[in-house]
Design a protein around this motif. Structure first.
Motif: not given
Length: 283
Positions: A10-21, A234-251
């Protein structure tokens, strides 16, 4: 490493639509070019995904500028090519809801060298990526994993990123995401925390405390805070992450392909910048 393959995909497949001008000041002729729309991977870098963008706009640019240095901006803010695209997007959004598509302007000259490094080739991007990967491995495994890899493994990692091939990339990257020997945790968590102005700070962050308790995102934010500037989210991959998430799991699960956690900090005061330098203190 936890076998949460679905999270990794799911993290890998994250995409952003961009309008280039195009920059109107660089366009020649009476008819301005149409915008160019593209879905780009969050985990990639602008120079890797914008060949089609250049080809679309270059015929509207004067001959003198067609071979100029390509760079991009969003609302007048230059975008640093050596930051992952997802980080650039999250920085421009701040604490607001994203307004899609993301409007980005392409330029063919007048590179603002004080803000953006010149990026002449994709080989430069590869060198930057591998340098970050080696740094992350040094923090996690004392550099033992990357140094034991063969050249073909480095190439497989790079081509997996360039060609957006999840299985190809993770067949090698899983070695970097596993604990080794009798260790259940990484030595340090590779992390870069970004201010609103786009500068970032690095500190030595341990996955466990001195009492051997798992450190969480809340602990990390306290490490990057001061009495005058308190990081509250803290925002990562467009989401605000739960403060109780272990750093090892996040990494293990939310790191970018360079194996760093790239975190956009949100503060509770008006001054949203902390000193942008490397700190040798350990948290």
């Amino acid at each position: 490493m936890a076998n949460d393959r679905e999270v990794l995909r799911l993290v890998w497949e994250g995409k952003i639509p961009i309008c280039f001008q195009a920059d109107p000041a660089e366009v020649v002729g009476l008819q301005p070019p149409e915008p160019f729309y593209l879905m780009v991977p969050r985990l990639s870098y602008l120079p890797l995904v914008t060949d089609k963008v250049r080809k679309h706009f270059v015929r509207f640019i004067s001959n003198e500028q067609q071979e100029g240095d390509i760079w991009f901006d969003c609302n007048g803010t230059p975008l640093k090519w050596h930051y992952p695209i997802g980080v650039l997007f999250d920085l421009t959004m701040g604490d607001e809801e994203p307004n899609l598509p993301w409007n980005v302007t392409i330029h063919f000259g007048n590179l603002p060298g004080e803000f953006v490094f010149k990026c002449p080739t994709k080989e430069v991007v590869e060198a930057h990526f591998m340098s970050c990967l080696k740094e992350a491995d040094h923090l996690k495994h004392r550099g033992q994993i990357v140094s034991a890899m063969q050249k073909k493994d480095h190439t497989q990692l790079w081509l997996g990123l360039v060609n957006d091939k999840f299985d190809q990339f993770w067949a090698v990257n899983r070695r970097l995401m596993e604990s080794h020997g009798d260790q259940d945790y990484f030595k340090y968590i590779p992390v870069r925390c970004y201010n609103e102005d786009g500068t970032f700070v690095q500190k030595l962050i341990q996955p466990t405390s001195t009492t051997n308790l798992k450190q969480t995102l809340k602990d990390l934010l306290e490490c990057f805070s001061s009495p005058a500037h308190r990081a509250v989210a803290a925002r990562m991959h467009g989401i605000t992450v739960d403060m109780d998430t272990p750093l090892q799991w996040l990494s293990e699960h939310l790191s970018y392909p360079d194996n760093f956690l790239h975190i956009c900090l949100l503060y509770d005061d008006d001054n949203t910048t902390i000193a942008a330098d490397n700190d040798s203190s350990v948290c």
